[in-house]
Scaffold this active site. Structure first.
Site, PDB file in Angstrom:
ATOM      1  N   HIS A 150     -14.889   7.993   4.343  1.00 12.49           N
ATOM      2  CA  HIS A 150     -15.899   7.203   3.624  1.00 12.49           C
ATOM      3  C   HIS A 150     -16.939   6.669   4.613  1.00 12.49           C
ATOM      4  CE1 HIS A 150     -13.475   6.168  -0.266  1.00 12.49           C
ATOM      5  NE2 HIS A 150     -13.509   7.457   0.001  1.00 12.49           N
ATOM      6  N   TYR A 173     -16.209  -3.358  -4.092  1.00 14.31           N
ATOM      7  CA  TYR A 173     -15.714  -4.742  -4.026  1.00 14.31           C
ATOM      8  C   TYR A 173     -16.581  -5.573  -4.965  1.00 14.31           C
ATOM      9  CZ  TYR A 173     -13.223  -3.620   0.369  1.00 14.31           C
ATOM     10  OH  TYR A 173     -12.383  -3.089   1.331  1.00 14.31           O
ATOM     11  N   PRO A 230      -6.069  -9.146   2.469  1.00 12.27           N
ATOM     12  CA  PRO A 230      -6.402  -7.715   2.500  1.00 12.27           C
ATOM     13  C   PRO A 230      -7.881  -7.385   2.272  1.00 12.27           C
ATOM     14  CG  PRO A 230      -5.147  -8.266   0.509  1.00 12.27           C
ATOM     15  CD  PRO A 230      -5.150  -9.490   1.364  1.00 12.27           C
ATOM     16  N   LYS A 272      -7.849  -5.065   7.125  1.00  8.79           N
ATOM     17  CA  LYS A 272      -7.649  -5.135   8.576  1.00  8.79           C
ATOM     18  C   LYS A 272      -6.192  -5.173   9.037  1.00  8.79           C
ATOM     19  CE  LYS A 272     -11.833  -5.103  10.032  1.00  8.79           C
ATOM     20  NZ  LYS A 272     -12.081  -3.729   9.622  1.00  8.79           N
ATOM     21  N   TYR A 283     -16.431  -3.944   9.456  1.00 10.43           N
ATOM     22  CA  TYR A 283     -15.599  -3.184   8.515  1.00 10.43           C
ATOM     23  C   TYR A 283     -15.046  -1.905   9.163  1.00 10.43           C
ATOM     24  CZ  TYR A 283     -13.853  -1.547   4.020  1.00 10.43           C
ATOM     25  OH  TYR A 283     -13.028  -1.130   3.004  1.00 10.43           O
TER      26      TYR A 283
HETATM   27  P1  FAD Z   1       5.438  -4.278   8.161  1.00 11.32           P
HETATM   28  O1  FAD Z   1       4.770  -3.141   7.494  1.00 11.32           O
HETATM   29  O2  FAD Z   1       5.691  -5.508   7.366  1.00 11.32           O
HETATM   30  O3  FAD Z   1       6.813  -3.739   8.743  1.00 11.32           O
HETATM   31  C1  FAD Z   1       7.819  -4.607   9.231  1.00 11.32           C
HETATM   32  C2  FAD Z   1       9.181  -3.946   9.065  1.00 11.32           C
HETATM   33  O4  FAD Z   1      10.183  -4.758   9.658  1.00 11.32           O
HETATM   34  C3  FAD Z   1       9.574  -3.798   7.602  1.00 11.32           C
HETATM   35  O5  FAD Z   1       9.954  -2.463   7.358  1.00 11.32           O
HETATM   36  C4  FAD Z   1      10.729  -4.767   7.422  1.00 11.32           C
HETATM   37  O6  FAD Z   1      11.661  -4.321   6.462  1.00 11.32           O
HETATM   38  C5  FAD Z   1      11.313  -4.778   8.817  1.00 11.32           C
HETATM   39  N1  FAD Z   1      12.113  -5.976   9.147  1.00 11.32           N
HETATM   40  C6  FAD Z   1      11.855  -7.270   8.827  1.00 11.32           C
HETATM   41  N2  FAD Z   1      12.805  -8.079   9.314  1.00 11.32           N
HETATM   42  C7  FAD Z   1      13.699  -7.286   9.973  1.00 11.32           C
HETATM   43  C8  FAD Z   1      14.906  -7.540  10.685  1.00 11.32           C
HETATM   44  N3  FAD Z   1      15.393  -8.773  10.827  1.00 11.32           N
HETATM   45  N4  FAD Z   1      15.549  -6.503  11.226  1.00 11.32           N
HETATM   46  C9  FAD Z   1      15.093  -5.232  11.103  1.00 11.32           C
HETATM   47  N5  FAD Z   1      13.948  -4.937  10.425  1.00 11.32           N
HETATM   48  C10 FAD Z   1      13.253  -5.955   9.875  1.00 11.32           C
HETATM   49  N6  FAD Z   1      -4.117  -3.326   6.035  1.00 11.32           N
HETATM   50  C11 FAD Z   1      -5.162  -2.524   6.390  1.00 11.32           C
HETATM   51  O7  FAD Z   1      -5.394  -2.330   7.586  1.00 11.32           O
HETATM   52  N7  FAD Z   1      -5.960  -1.913   5.445  1.00 11.32           N
HETATM   53  C12 FAD Z   1      -5.764  -2.105   4.119  1.00 11.32           C
HETATM   54  O8  FAD Z   1      -6.470  -1.492   3.312  1.00 11.32           O
HETATM   55  C13 FAD Z   1      -4.700  -3.002   3.711  1.00 11.32           C
HETATM   56  N8  FAD Z   1      -4.440  -3.221   2.407  1.00 11.32           N
HETATM   57  C14 FAD Z   1      -3.349  -3.974   2.045  1.00 11.32           C
HETATM   58  C15 FAD Z   1      -3.109  -4.149   0.701  1.00 11.32           C
HETATM   59  C16 FAD Z   1      -2.009  -4.908   0.299  1.00 11.32           C
HETATM   60  C17 FAD Z   1      -1.787  -5.124  -1.176  1.00 11.32           C
HETATM   61  C18 FAD Z   1      -1.118  -5.466   1.273  1.00 11.32           C
HETATM   62  C19 FAD Z   1       0.104  -6.264   0.848  1.00 11.32           C
HETATM   63  C20 FAD Z   1      -1.362  -5.269   2.627  1.00 11.32           C
HETATM   64  C21 FAD Z   1      -2.468  -4.535   3.018  1.00 11.32           C
HETATM   65  N9  FAD Z   1      -2.749  -4.327   4.380  1.00 11.32           N
HETATM   66  C22 FAD Z   1      -3.850  -3.580   4.739  1.00 11.32           C
HETATM   67  C23 FAD Z   1      -1.875  -4.901   5.418  1.00 11.32           C
HETATM   68  C24 FAD Z   1      -0.831  -3.924   5.975  1.00 11.32           C
HETATM   69  O9  FAD Z   1      -0.077  -3.381   4.925  1.00 11.32           O
HETATM   70  C25 FAD Z   1       0.075  -4.634   6.999  1.00 11.32           C
HETATM   71  O10 FAD Z   1      -0.739  -5.315   7.929  1.00 11.32           O
HETATM   72  C26 FAD Z   1       1.004  -3.648   7.728  1.00 11.32           C
HETATM   73  O11 FAD Z   1       2.070  -3.249   6.903  1.00 11.32           O
HETATM   74  C27 FAD Z   1       1.601  -4.269   9.005  1.00 11.32           C
HETATM   75  O12 FAD Z   1       2.505  -3.378   9.594  1.00 11.32           O
HETATM   76  P2  FAD Z   1       3.738  -3.887  10.455  1.00 11.32           P
HETATM   77  O13 FAD Z   1       4.460  -2.667  10.888  1.00 11.32           O
HETATM   78  O14 FAD Z   1       3.278  -4.847  11.490  1.00 11.32           O
HETATM   79  O15 FAD Z   1       4.628  -4.755   9.448  1.00 11.32           O
HETATM   80  C1  PHB Z   2      -6.204  -0.328  -0.720  1.00 12.16           C
HETATM   81  O1  PHB Z   2      -6.643   0.781  -1.040  1.00 12.16           O
HETATM   82  O2  PHB Z   2      -5.027  -0.639  -0.890  1.00 12.16           O
HETATM   83  C2  PHB Z   2      -7.143  -1.311  -0.126  1.00 12.16           C
HETATM   84  C3  PHB Z   2      -8.434  -0.926   0.196  1.00 12.16           C
HETATM   85  C4  PHB Z   2      -9.311  -1.858   0.735  1.00 12.16           C
HETATM   86  C5  PHB Z   2      -8.908  -3.146   0.944  1.00 12.16           C
HETATM   87  C6  PHB Z   2      -7.603  -3.530   0.644  1.00 12.16           C
HETATM   88  C7  PHB Z   2      -6.707  -2.613   0.090  1.00 12.16           C
HETATM   89  O3  PHB Z   2      -9.787  -4.051   1.447  1.00 12.16           O
END
Ligand code: FAD
Ligand code: PHB
Length: 393
Positions: A72, A201, A293, A297, A384
């Site tokens: 995009h 958005y 979200p 980021k 962005y």
């Molecule tokens: P997580 O994905 O949370 O992974 C952590 C892992 O640790 C999990 O699997 C959990 O089960 C495990 N864990 C926890 N405690 C323990 C323990 N004690 N022992 C062993 N394992 C454990 N980000 C973007 O960049 N772009 C987007 O468009 C975007 N959209 C989003 C939309 C939504 C609706 C949501 C909810 C989030 C969005 N995000 C987005 C954010 C993104 O999903 C998170 O920032 C990302 O998942 C972070 O990754 P992580 O590996 O740090 O943590």
């Molecule tokens: C998504 O597709 O899940 C999404 C896209 C853009 C955002 C947040 C979530 O800013």
């Protein structure tokens, strides 16, 4: 069990770190609380910055993303009956983002790690971490009802906001900054074609809405909802009706609806923990910071943390240099705070915070300014697509 780097969490940060370390000959073991199916079933992020895309390619996990992801070059802002395009490509000198689901990315990473014989222990929650301040790091975890230990040189706390890594640092050694927003996002995933080619958005008097996608045939939509809403009170029809009301007329007419594949509510929070390193315990991703979200980021910040952390560990094992480990926290946090600021600002401009007419008019004035000013559009676009990484070598 013993390894060089013990990783807690098999989300994107833990998996990507393990993959990069493997490519540099460094051993790791991942402990994950949930089952593999649970991890693969989570629907989260959708937008990858250029630097995240580059990292995934360099880590040999970009092949399916390059085939199936959607590039995009911009997105639209809808407000006050208008729809304005932010041409990221134009305002950043050619950068863009890749729309590719976190679910798919997680699958690619797990498959790559498994193909290389990685040890990923599922349904193995870490319950304690010790020794990280006196050179004998150890993770205690549970598996099949037994207590086991993982000895390592470093512990990478990649266990998200609710994990144990940050809590293990001890309350006296960590400073936390937090803002919880008074609303959530209700999201639906459905096999219907997206309403537009790129994201929209929307700031609407009934609340924020976002039109996103996972492919040309799978859409992801969000609407701002009450924090106390339970997903069970939302029927598919109620979701589509509310979304349609909030979209600009042209988009509402094109909206194709269908049954949900998934529906969930995400709370919105800005959170930063400082520092991100405690001796041999290093935090990465959501374990150290959360952004609402709106700016897309969270996953991208997890990737930039992993960029710095993997560099620091590679240099440590290759040259026994510790200076990058010493700079890890400060270097990450500089980028983290800028993304926290951007996500907070974008959230504040797009959501309904109450009924105060002054606030609504100020939001519309800001959107009018943003879309009318070349300087403001450039600032929006460069944030962005993602700010550049600092030099770290
Ligand atoms: P997580 O994905 O949370 O992974 C952590 C892992 O640790 C999990 O699997 C959990 O089960 C495990 N864990 C926890 N405690 C323990 C323990 N004690 N022992 C062993 N394992 C454990 N980000 C973007 O960049 N772009 C987007 O468009 C975007 N959209 C989003 C939309 C939504 C609706 C949501 C909810 C989030 C969005 N995000 C987005 C954010 C993104 O999903 C998170 O920032 C990302 O998942 C972070 O990754 P992580 O590996 O740090 O943590
Ligand atoms: C998504 O597709 O899940 C999404 C896209 C853009 C955002 C947040 C979530 O800013």
């Amino acid at each position: 069990m013993r390894t060089q780097v013990g990783i807690i969490g098999s989300g994107p940060s833990g998996l990507l770190l393990s993959q990069i370390l493997f490519l540099h000959g460094i051993d790791s073991v991942i402990l994950e609380r949930q089952s593999r199916d649970h991890v693969l079933g989570r629907i989260r992020a959708g937008v990858l910055e250029q630097s995240t895309v580059d990292m995934l390619r360099a880590a040999s996990v970009g092949e399916r993303m390059d085939r199936e992801g959607l590039v995009h070059g911009g997105f639209s802002l809808a407000f006050d009956g208008r729809m304005e395009y932010i041409d990221m490509h134009k305002w950043t000198g050619g950068s863009g983002v890749m729309v590719y689901g976190q679910t798919e990315l997680t699958r690619d990473l797990i498959e790559a790690r498994m193909a290389d014989g990685a040890v990923i222990e599922y349904e193995a929650p870490a319950v304690a971490i010790d020794g990280f301040l006196d050179g004998k790091p150890r993770i205690i975890y549970e598996k099949k009802g037994e207590r086991r230990e993982l000895l390592c040189d470093f512990v990478a706390g990649c266990d998200g906001y609710h994990g144990i890594s940050r809590q293990s640092a001890g309350p006296g050694s960590i400073k936390e900054f937090e803002k919880v927003y008074p609303f959530g996002w209700l999201g639906i995933l459905s096999d219907v074609p997206p309403v537009d080619r790129e994201l929209i958005y929307t700031n609407h008097e009934r609340g924020f809405a976002l039109c996103s996608m996972r492919s040309h045939t799978r859409s992801r939509y969000y609407i701002q909802c009450d924090l106390n809403d339970n997903v069970d009170i939302w029927t598919d029809d109620a979701f589509w009706d509310e979304l349609r009301r909030r979209l600009p007329e042209t988009a509402a007419q094109k909206l194709v609806t269908g049954p949900r594949l998934e529906m969930s509510i995400a709370p919105l929070r800005s959170f930063v923990a400082e520092p991100m390193r405690f001796g041999a315990l290093l935090l990465a991703g959501d374990a150290a910071h959360i952004v609402p979200p709106t700016g897309a980021k969270g996953l991208n910040l997890a990737a930039s943390d992993v960029h710095y952390l993997s560099r620091a560990l590679i240099v440590y094992y290759a040259e026994k240099r510790t200076d990058l480990l010493d700079r890890y926290s400060d270097t990450c946090l500089r980028r983290v705070w800028k993304a926290v600021r951007f996500s907070w600002w974008f959230t504040a401009m797009m959501h309904k915070f109450g009924d105060e007419p002054l606030c609504q008019r100020l939001q519309l004035a800001e959107l009018d300014y943003l879309t009318g000013s070349e300087a403001a559009r450039t600032a929006m676009a460069e944030n962005y697509v993602g700010l550049p990484f600092d030099r770290f070598e």
